[in-house]
Motif scaffolding. Structure first.
Motif, PDB file in Angstrom:
ATOM      1  N   GLY A 189       0.805  -1.218   0.000  1.00  0.00           N
ATOM      2  CA  GLY A 189       0.000   0.000   0.000  1.00  0.00           C
ATOM      3  C   GLY A 189       0.834   1.261   0.000  1.00  0.00           C
ATOM      4  N   HIS A 190       1.991   1.238   0.702  1.00  0.00           N
ATOM      5  CA  HIS A 190       2.847   2.424   0.725  1.00  0.00           C
ATOM      6  C   HIS A 190       3.396   2.735  -0.662  1.00  0.00           C
ATOM      7  CE1 HIS A 190       5.537  -1.050   1.039  1.00  0.00           C
ATOM      8  NE2 HIS A 190       6.519  -0.267   0.617  1.00  0.00           N
ATOM      9  N   TRP A 191       3.695   1.667  -1.446  1.00  0.00           N
ATOM     10  CA  TRP A 191       4.208   1.884  -2.803  1.00  0.00           C
ATOM     11  C   TRP A 191       3.093   2.428  -3.708  1.00  0.00           C
ATOM     12  CZ3 TRP A 191       5.461  -2.129  -7.095  1.00  0.00           C
ATOM     13  CH2 TRP A 191       6.253  -1.517  -8.072  1.00  0.00           C
ATOM     14  N   LEU A 192       1.869   1.938  -3.514  1.00  0.00           N
ATOM     15  CA  LEU A 192       0.738   2.457  -4.289  1.00  0.00           C
ATOM     16  C   LEU A 192       0.564   3.946  -4.019  1.00  0.00           C
ATOM     17  CD1 LEU A 192      -1.856   2.220  -5.982  1.00  0.00           C
ATOM     18  CD2 LEU A 192      -3.027   1.372  -3.950  1.00  0.00           C
ATOM     19  N   ARG A 193       0.691   4.328  -2.732  1.00  0.00           N
ATOM     20  CA  ARG A 193       0.555   5.738  -2.382  1.00  0.00           C
ATOM     21  C   ARG A 193       1.690   6.560  -2.995  1.00  0.00           C
ATOM     22  NH1 ARG A 193       0.775   5.019   2.515  1.00  0.00           N
ATOM     23  NH2 ARG A 193      -1.433   4.639   2.936  1.00  0.00           N
ATOM     24  N   GLU A 194       2.863   6.000  -3.027  1.00  0.00           N
ATOM     25  CA  GLU A 194       4.019   6.713  -3.600  1.00  0.00           C
ATOM     26  C   GLU A 194       3.866   6.868  -5.107  1.00  0.00           C
ATOM     27  OE1 GLU A 194       8.886   6.192  -3.986  1.00  0.00           O
ATOM     28  OE2 GLU A 194       7.713   4.841  -2.694  1.00  0.00           O
ATOM     29  N   LEU A 195       3.392   5.822  -5.800  1.00  0.00           N
ATOM     30  CA  LEU A 195       3.187   5.920  -7.249  1.00  0.00           C
ATOM     31  C   LEU A 195       2.133   6.976  -7.591  1.00  0.00           C
ATOM     32  CD1 LEU A 195       3.254   2.172  -8.367  1.00  0.00           C
ATOM     33  CD2 LEU A 195       5.001   3.908  -8.770  1.00  0.00           C
ATOM     34  N   LEU A 196       1.086   7.027  -6.789  1.00  0.00           N
ATOM     35  CA  LEU A 196       0.053   8.032  -7.033  1.00  0.00           C
ATOM     36  C   LEU A 196       0.586   9.438  -6.763  1.00  0.00           C
ATOM     37  CD1 LEU A 196      -3.037   6.286  -5.395  1.00  0.00           C
ATOM     38  CD2 LEU A 196      -2.653   6.646  -7.840  1.00  0.00           C
TER      39      LEU A 196
ATOM     40  N   HIS B 141      -3.648   5.570 -15.371  1.00  0.00           N
ATOM     41  CA  HIS B 141      -4.913   4.878 -15.579  1.00  0.00           C
ATOM     42  C   HIS B 141      -5.080   3.874 -14.443  1.00  0.00           C
ATOM     43  CE1 HIS B 141      -8.207   2.772 -17.517  1.00  0.00           C
ATOM     44  NE2 HIS B 141      -7.547   1.639 -17.335  1.00  0.00           N
ATOM     45  N   VAL B 142      -6.210   3.975 -13.728  1.00  0.00           N
ATOM     46  CA  VAL B 142      -6.494   3.089 -12.608  1.00  0.00           C
ATOM     47  C   VAL B 142      -7.742   2.297 -12.928  1.00  0.00           C
ATOM     48  CG1 VAL B 142      -7.069   2.943 -10.165  1.00  0.00           C
ATOM     49  CG2 VAL B 142      -5.418   4.640 -10.951  1.00  0.00           C
ATOM     50  N   GLN B 143      -7.682   1.008 -12.683  1.00  0.00           N
ATOM     51  CA  GLN B 143      -8.810   0.138 -12.979  1.00  0.00           C
ATOM     52  C   GLN B 143      -8.982  -0.854 -11.838  1.00  0.00           C
ATOM     53  OE1 GLN B 143      -8.558  -1.244 -16.970  1.00  0.00           O
ATOM     54  NE2 GLN B 143     -10.364  -2.551 -16.855  1.00  0.00           N
TER      55      GLN B 143
ATOM     56  N   LEU C 208      -6.605  -3.572  -7.536  1.00  0.00           N
ATOM     57  CA  LEU C 208      -6.410  -2.299  -8.222  1.00  0.00           C
ATOM     58  C   LEU C 208      -5.251  -2.448  -9.199  1.00  0.00           C
ATOM     59  CD1 LEU C 208      -6.742   0.475  -5.474  1.00  0.00           C
ATOM     60  CD2 LEU C 208      -8.322  -0.035  -7.333  1.00  0.00           C
ATOM     61  N   LEU C 209      -5.488  -2.064 -10.450  1.00  0.00           N
ATOM     62  CA  LEU C 209      -4.449  -2.104 -11.472  1.00  0.00           C
ATOM     63  C   LEU C 209      -4.085  -0.672 -11.827  1.00  0.00           C
ATOM     64  CD1 LEU C 209      -5.578  -5.027 -11.674  1.00  0.00           C
ATOM     65  CD2 LEU C 209      -5.105  -4.923 -14.112  1.00  0.00           C
ATOM     66  N   LEU C 210      -2.800  -0.372 -11.712  1.00  0.00           N
ATOM     67  CA  LEU C 210      -2.306   0.977 -11.969  1.00  0.00           C
ATOM     68  C   LEU C 210      -1.391   0.944 -13.181  1.00  0.00           C
ATOM     69  CD1 LEU C 210      -2.035   3.935 -11.013  1.00  0.00           C
ATOM     70  CD2 LEU C 210      -0.081   3.214  -9.665  1.00  0.00           C
TER      71      LEU C 210
ATOM     72  N   VAL D  78       1.141  -2.269 -12.583  1.00  0.00           N
ATOM     73  CA  VAL D  78       1.284  -2.928 -11.289  1.00  0.00           C
ATOM     74  C   VAL D  78      -0.102  -3.264 -10.765  1.00  0.00           C
ATOM     75  CG1 VAL D  78       2.320  -2.815  -9.000  1.00  0.00           C
ATOM     76  CG2 VAL D  78       3.317  -1.489 -10.871  1.00  0.00           C
ATOM     77  N   ALA D  79      -0.245  -4.485 -10.235  1.00  0.00           N
ATOM     78  CA  ALA D  79      -1.512  -4.915  -9.626  1.00  0.00           C
ATOM     79  C   ALA D  79      -1.357  -4.949  -8.110  1.00  0.00           C
ATOM     80  CB  ALA D  79      -1.925  -6.284 -10.154  1.00  0.00           C
ATOM     81  N   PHE D  80      -2.343  -4.392  -7.428  1.00  0.00           N
ATOM     82  CA  PHE D  80      -2.374  -4.402  -5.967  1.00  0.00           C
ATOM     83  C   PHE D  80      -3.654  -5.110  -5.520  1.00  0.00           C
ATOM     84  CE2 PHE D  80      -0.066  -0.679  -7.374  1.00  0.00           C
ATOM     85  CZ  PHE D  80       1.088  -0.686  -6.588  1.00  0.00           C
ATOM     86  N   GLN D  81      -3.519  -5.983  -4.517  1.00  0.00           N
ATOM     87  CA  GLN D  81      -4.691  -6.687  -3.998  1.00  0.00           C
ATOM     88  C   GLN D  81      -4.764  -6.502  -2.484  1.00  0.00           C
ATOM     89  OE1 GLN D  81      -2.466  -8.319  -5.960  1.00  0.00           O
ATOM     90  NE2 GLN D  81      -1.215  -9.577  -4.590  1.00  0.00           N
ATOM     91  N   ARG D  82      -5.951  -6.703  -1.979  1.00  0.00           N
ATOM     92  CA  ARG D  82      -6.149  -6.536  -0.543  1.00  0.00           C
ATOM     93  C   ARG D  82      -5.464  -7.685   0.222  1.00  0.00           C
ATOM     94  NH1 ARG D  82      -9.978  -2.545   0.467  1.00  0.00           N
ATOM     95  NH2 ARG D  82     -11.247  -1.977  -1.347  1.00  0.00           N
TER      96      ARG D  82
END
Length: 784
Positions: free
Chosen positions: A15-22, A30-32, A40-42, A55-59
């Protein structure tokens, strides 16, 4: 509207990397989200030297192996991320990752295991093909690919039409993943962006398309194998069923519409996306938001603030139920798609915001930001007993526009001023009546003031008509395909009847033109019903329309208002319907209309509809615009001319019959209309006498022709007409001709004898004097 944080991204893996990429995203990402909302696919489009990546992120609840792909030019780029339903397990799905060179990776996520590559497939058949756009439609992939021409071709026009739109089924089963056969939707076409709804695929021209091909959109209907051409500025243009591959050629598809399309303006598209109702949402560079329906019609929704949109200014659109959410420059607009009303406008402090799918909640919107996922929930109105709050609000908004146009004050009138001020009572009264009348079956009606109750009794029929019309519109939307035509006929009949009872201004006339063009058969039935047209026992057409309806039919707008966008007056619209569905009734209809005019206005009155152009000429103008002209149209033209009973029209019909050499009918018309006036009698007889001098076609009818001779014509007048119209012979005249078509004195003798037997006008004038007992009168006595 309430903002609520539902995740700070800590419940996602990395999650920290997702926040950093955003946070550090330099280009719009593009987020899907997956259909179940667990992934979440970024897609990050970074600038060099950082390569772009997916990159794909899952819960955390479904932890497993991660999915990350990156590429570095000149490697093929990633074109599309598509979630497809898997029939193996109910509610399961797979992820298709489509690359630019056509390679397609199919991934599946297994709980506690992670992402697994099921299979890698080649989507395109040609090795040199390049995918530029892809979407999923049902269980199929639809894409637009570039097919480079063989060899070196310098012709720019040929190179521009090197794209091909294809479709291919993607089957996911227990045995693996399989691709079906390639289906060519369109070939030799320009570049298109493909966007899919559950039943249709929209083809939107790419930004760099030629000006000629960027004036329209294409809509593909897979089940019917049909392509529809539509232009937002003109609506539906045409449809064509593609029965063979040759008909899928782009240039052949447009062959019959090139002239029409050349007059359209190029498309103004800044952003395009799909709505959840299956329509195509478009945002223009001026900030205008509209939707194109699958049938090709376009409807304007809303205008965004801020003026012209820059090319790199991202606009995000997402529909949640009937609400359209639009994000522009940190401002969130919430718009009602049905009415186009702005529900709410919020200025957000987040730098980068992305819309996410709301799982099973149509009254909330989910946003992904750098700090987490937020949800906007719509609070219901406190007083839910008020019926149709939107309708009541629309009454006040319309009243504002109405009073503002008539106000001499420069201050802007608002809805709040109308509600609070006691000056304008009409909208307050109308909204009170609406709140009292609508949905009375579901709750007891409220009490009304005495003066409101009197007005309600006056408006009761109008309100019933309005509610039945709204109910009918709902039936049209919800009806099965077999019942739509019947409901449309009823709807058109009510609409035509409603307009004929209101003022025939330019807007209503333009609306009637569109109704007659879109629903010609239903409009014809509605016209017959409104005018109460029927045949009596003798087979004659009768109309029992009220004088108010006749006035609307004969209403002729100003000249500058007619002809714009093909708009024609109502009388011409009705004549065109007669010409299409019941042409034999058209002369009788014109005659009925003339009877009403003669009873309502004096002859030649400039206030009347015939003060400008006679009705028969207006009907003849409709007949002249017909594409094909046959013998039946000649008969119709004759009947229209004769039914007017105007001297010029009768003479024109007589000349037309002479041109057609229908001598029996010529004589019948002459006998019938010579009785109308002495002047017309003289014109008809002189015309026929001139024809008699030129040929022998009228010889069998001389016994019927000579009695038509006016009493004021003398023998010298007749001989003058005959000598002026004798045919010129190329040879010297001979006493006895063998041709048998020469005019002889014997043929004229009965007419001359008839004229000489008639007393001359001068004799009648002096008959009293000639019959005096003494002639000349005796001389007066002399004075001595």
């Amino acid at each position: 509207m309430k903002l609520r944080q539902i995740s700070d991204l800590s419940d996602f893996s990395r999650g920290h990397w997702l926040r950093e990429l955003l946070y550090r995203g330099e280009e719009p990402s593009h987020v899907q989200s997956s259909p179940d909302g667990q992934h979440l696919l970024l897609l990050q489009k970074s600038r060099p030297p950082t390569p772009p990546r997916m990159v794909a992120f899952q819960r955390h609840s479904i932890s497993g192996a991660d999915l990350e792909r990156s590429w570095q030019p000149p490697q093929p780029a990633l074109v599309g991320l598509l979630f497809l339903q898997s029939p193996v397990v109910l509610g399961s799905w797979v992820l298709a990752v489509v690359w630019e060179h056509g390679r397609t990776e199919v991934w599946h996520f297994v709980v506690a295991v992670g992402w697994q590559l099921l299979q890698t497939l080649e989507l395109c058949q040609g090795a040199r093909a390049r995918v530029v756009s892809v979407c999923s439609q049902g269980a199929s992939l639809v894409w637009c690919e570039e097919r480079p021409p063989l060899g070196a071709q310098s012709d720019t026009s040929k190179c521009a039409f090197r794209f091909c739109v294809c479709a291919r089924a993607l089957e996911v089963g227990e045995q693996g993943v399989q691709l079906g056969t390639v289906r060519i939707v369109l070939h030799n076409s320009p570049e298109y962006q493909v966007l899919a709804s559950p039943q249709h695929v929209f083809l939107v021209p790419a930004a760099g398309s030629f000006a000629t091909t960027s004036k329209f959109l294409l809509i593909w209907h897979p089940e019917k194998a049909k392509l529809t051409i539509t232009a937002p500025s003109a609506g539906f243009i045409r449809s064509k069923v593609l029965r063979s591959s040759s008909e899928s050629d782009f240039r052949k598809l447009l062959l019959g519409s090139v002239g029409l399309l050349s007059g359209f303006a190029p498309l103004d598209i800044h952003t395009s996306t799909m709505s959840n109702s299956g329509g195509l949402l478009l945002v223009s560079t001026k900030g205008s938001v509209s939707v194109v329906e699958p049938d090709g019609t376009q409807r304007h929704i809303f205008d965004l603030e801020g003026g012209l949109l820059a090319h790199r200014s991202p606009v995000q659109l997402k529909t949640f139920g009937s609400i359209l959410a639009c994000m522009l420059a940190g401002v969130l607009y919430l718009i009602d798609q049905n009415s186009g009303r702005l529900i709410e406008k919020e200025v957000l402090s987040m730098k980068e915001v992305h819309f996410l799918e709301s799982q099973g909640e149509e009254d909330s919107i989910q946003l992904l930001t750098q700090s987490g996922i937020y949800s906007f929930s719509f609070s219901k109105p406190e007083d839910s007993s008020k019926p149709e709050p939107c309708l009541v609000e629309m009454v006040f908004e319309e009243a504002c526009r109405y009073y503002q146009r008539r106000s001499l004050s420069s201050s802007k009138l608002t809805v709040e001023k109308l509600k609070k001020g006691g000056t304008f009572q009409a909208p307050v009264v109308l909204t009170a009546i609406l709140q009292h009348s609508l949905h009375q079956k579901q709750k007891p009606p409220r009490g009304l003031q005495d003066n409101y109750a009197k007005l309600l009794s006056t408006m009761s029929l109008e309100l019933q008509s309005y509610m039945s019309l709204e109910l009918l519109k709902t039936c049209v939307v919800c009806a099965p395909e077999s019942e739509v035509e019947r409901y449309c006929n009823e709807l058109v009949e009510q609409e035509v009847s409603r307009i004929l009872q209101s003022d025939m201004d330019k807007d209503n006339l333009a609306y009637l033109n569109s109704v007659f063009a879109s629903f010609p058969k239903a409009a014809w039935k509605a016209t017959r019903s409104c005018l109460q047209l029927q045949q009596n026992g003798d087979g004659l057409l009768v109309a029992r329309a009220t004088p108010e309806v006749w006035k609307k039919v004969l209403c002729q707008p100003q000249l500058e208002e007619v002809g714009q966008n093909g708009m024609v007056p109502l009388f011409e619209l009705i004549c065109a319907s007669f010409l299409r569905f019941k042409p034999k009734w058209l002369p009788s209809f014109v005659e009925l209309t003339q009877q009403y005019v003669s009873n309502s206005w004096s002859y030649g009155s400039k206030e009347g509809p015939e003060g400008r152009v006679p009705l028969y000429k207006r009907a003849l103008g409709v007949l002249a615009r017909k594409n094909k002209h046959g013998e039946a149209d000649d008969e119709l033209e004759l009947e229209l001319l004769l039914c007017s009973k105007r001297p010029k029209a009768v003479l024109q019909a007589l000349h037309l019959l002479i041109h057609l050499k229908r001598w029996q009918q010529v004589v019948e018309v002459a006998e019938k209309f010579s009785k109308l006036s002495p002047l017309l009698n003289k014109e008809i007889f002189t015309t026929l006498l001139a024809e008699f001098a030129q040929h022998r076609e009228l010889d069998p009818y001389l016994d019927r022709l000579w009695p038509l001779c006016p009493a004021e014509l003398t023998a010298s007048d007749i001989l003058t007409v005959v000598l002026q119209h004798l045919p010129h012979s190329q040879e010297d005249p001979v006493p006895f001709s063998s041709e048998g078509n020469q005019l002889t004195v014997g043929l004229l003798k009965p007419l001359l004898q008839r004229v000489l037997q008639h007393p001359s006008v001068q004799e009648e004038m002096y008959s009293d004097a000639l019959q005096s007992p003494t002639f000349p009168p005796p001389a007066p006595p002399r004075e001595h």
